[in-house]
Design a protein around this motif. Structure first.
Motif, PDB file in Angstrom:
ATOM      1  N   TYR A 193       0.816  -1.215   0.000  1.00  9.56           N
ATOM      2  CA  TYR A 193       0.000   0.000   0.000  1.00  9.56           C
ATOM      3  C   TYR A 193       0.849   1.264   0.000  1.00  9.56           C
ATOM      4  O   TYR A 193       0.454   2.266   0.535  1.00  9.56           O
ATOM      5  N   ASP A 227      -2.994   5.080   2.537  1.00  5.71           N
ATOM      6  CA  ASP A 227      -3.048   3.916   1.657  1.00  5.71           C
ATOM      7  C   ASP A 227      -3.578   2.694   2.393  1.00  5.71           C
ATOM      8  O   ASP A 227      -4.309   1.875   1.820  1.00  5.71           O
ATOM      9  N   TYR A 257     -17.084   9.572  -8.498  1.00  2.00           N
ATOM     10  CA  TYR A 257     -15.759  10.035  -8.119  1.00  2.00           C
ATOM     11  C   TYR A 257     -15.197  11.001  -9.159  1.00  2.00           C
ATOM     12  O   TYR A 257     -15.475  10.905 -10.348  1.00  2.00           O
ATOM     13  N   GLY A 293     -17.761   1.407  -0.982  1.00  2.28           N
ATOM     14  CA  GLY A 293     -17.547   2.223  -2.167  1.00  2.28           C
ATOM     15  C   GLY A 293     -17.852   3.688  -1.968  1.00  2.28           C
ATOM     16  O   GLY A 293     -17.537   4.512  -2.839  1.00  2.28           O
ATOM     17  N   ARG A 306      -7.290   3.158   2.698  1.00  2.62           N
ATOM     18  CA  ARG A 306      -7.924   2.890   1.402  1.00  2.62           C
ATOM     19  C   ARG A 306      -8.065   1.384   1.183  1.00  2.62           C
ATOM     20  O   ARG A 306      -9.106   0.898   0.716  1.00  2.62           O
ATOM     21  N   HIS A 307      -7.009   0.647   1.551  1.00  8.46           N
ATOM     22  CA  HIS A 307      -7.043  -0.806   1.427  1.00  8.46           C
ATOM     23  C   HIS A 307      -8.133  -1.408   2.324  1.00  8.46           C
ATOM     24  O   HIS A 307      -8.888  -2.294   1.889  1.00  8.46           O
ATOM     25  N   GLY A 341     -15.623  -3.339   1.223  1.00  2.88           N
ATOM     26  CA  GLY A 341     -16.622  -3.070   0.194  1.00  2.88           C
ATOM     27  C   GLY A 341     -17.330  -1.742   0.368  1.00  2.88           C
ATOM     28  O   GLY A 341     -18.485  -1.599  -0.043  1.00  2.88           O
ATOM     29  N   ALA A 371     -10.892   0.032   3.375  1.00  2.00           N
ATOM     30  CA  ALA A 371     -12.203   0.376   2.823  1.00  2.00           C
ATOM     31  C   ALA A 371     -12.556  -0.531   1.652  1.00  2.00           C
ATOM     32  O   ALA A 371     -13.705  -0.978   1.515  1.00  2.00           O
ATOM     33  N   ALA A 372     -11.572  -0.814   0.791  1.00  4.11           N
ATOM     34  CA  ALA A 372     -11.814  -1.693  -0.353  1.00  4.11           C
ATOM     35  C   ALA A 372     -12.157  -3.098   0.113  1.00  4.11           C
ATOM     36  O   ALA A 372     -13.074  -3.743  -0.421  1.00  4.11           O
ATOM     37  N   GLU A 373     -11.428  -3.575   1.118  1.00  5.22           N
ATOM     38  CA  GLU A 373     -11.700  -4.913   1.653  1.00  5.22           C
ATOM     39  C   GLU A 373     -13.104  -5.003   2.253  1.00  5.22           C
ATOM     40  O   GLU A 373     -13.758  -6.045   2.182  1.00  5.22           O
TER      41      GLU A 373
END
Length: 307
Positions: A7, A113, A22, A125, A116-117, A123, A119-121
């Motif tokens: 990250y 970073d 976005y 959005g 961000r990782h 889900g 949040a992506a994990e």
């Protein structure tokens, strides 16, 4: 360092949520100060990432109290200033739901970073991120229903300018809610180990109590004056003593020796002095912390205001 190697890409742009989707925006340039961009992108920023689980547990009560005060609602737009590794930002993204949005602002590449990782994990959005200093970041005008911070606002080099700029991104009547430390003597969880370690290290030079840092908003009159000058109304500043949830002495020391105020005290000490000071701090904590990891608290200001 654990969990961060994937990250670390540095980007000069970020994705910002505008309600419909976005948009990519050029990163704002952080204001230089001793606790600014360089500091949070050094070993300190990496320490916050590697100790993310510990920090989350330790500040469990602080996070709960401040999130309750913020009261994010379904569909709202939230800005989290100094969102760090994302604990509170992720909570806001869940609270406001897909019809809302949460923007995390921070100057630290490793922490942002990692957030961000996460949040992506999860889900999420509706979570977006700005690698920027809130002092001069160009916020979407009148976008936020709520601006929140867990300690992050205490590191501004020019707090009046920063809060004035933050207010530009808030809707009329939008809520500002943040938590910050009162004086260190009012926070035994910091005071006890620091007082134990101090006799074992070289004398420390005097520090400016208003310089960017953990205790820069300790004086209520200064804090109220900053927010008033920045144009906020209905300012409420309430003292709150909140327990710390260190699982045990080892966990508490993991935080205090890496990301609390103790590293600055040890900075100019010899190896032997550092060893003696750290052991003294550990013993002092062990004498105060119960088997459940509790026994000490931090003294906070819980601050709210309207734009």
């Amino acid at each position: 360092m654990r969990g961060t190697n994937n990250y670390m890409a540095i980007s000069s742009t970020f994705a910002s949520w505008n309600g419909d989707g976005y948009r990519t925006v050029q990163m704002s340039r952080p204001t230089p100060n001793p606790r600014g961009e360089a500091f949070w992108n050094s070993t300190m920023g990496h320490a916050w990432v590697s100790q993310q689980t510990v920090i989350s547990e330790i500040f469990m009560s602080v996070t709960s109290v401040s999130l309750d005060a913020a009261g994010a609602k379904l569909g709202e737009h939230v800005i989290d200033i100094g969102c760090g590794t994302g604990d509170t930002l992720l909570a806001f993204a869940e609270a406001v739901g897909p019809s809302g949005a949460a923007l995390g602002v921070d100057v630290s590449v490793p922490m942002l970073d990692f957030a961000r990782h996460r949040a992506a994990e999860a889900g999420l959005g509706n979570a977006a991120f700005a690698l920027a200093d809130a002092t001069d970041h160009i916020f979407e005008p009148r976008w936020a229903d709520l601006v929140y911070s867990r300690f992050g606002v205490t590191f501004f080099d020019d707090p009046v300018r920063a809060f004035t700029n933050i207010r530009s991104g808030m809707k009329a009547g939008g809520r500002l809610v943040f938590v910050c430390f009162r004086t260190m003597p009012e926070s035994p969880w910091f005071r006890v180990p620091i007082e134990a370690a101090r006799p074992h290290v070289p004398p420390q030079p005097p520090v400016d109590p208003t310089a960017p840092g953990m205790f820069s908003f300790a004086r209520e009159d200064r804090l109220r004056g900053i927010l008033t000058e920045a144009g906020f109304r209905e300012i409420a500043i309430k003292a709150n003593d909140v327990p710390i949830h260190g699982k045990d002495t080892t966990q508490s020391m993991a935080f205090i020796t890496q990301v609390g105020p103790l590293p600055a005290l040890l900075e100019n000490a010899s190896d032997e002095q550092r060893k003696r000071a750290t052991e003294a701090a550990r013993n002092a904590l062990a004498a105060q912390i119960g088997a459940d990891g509790r026994g000490l608290h931090v003294g906070l200001w819980l601050v709210s205001a309207s734009a």
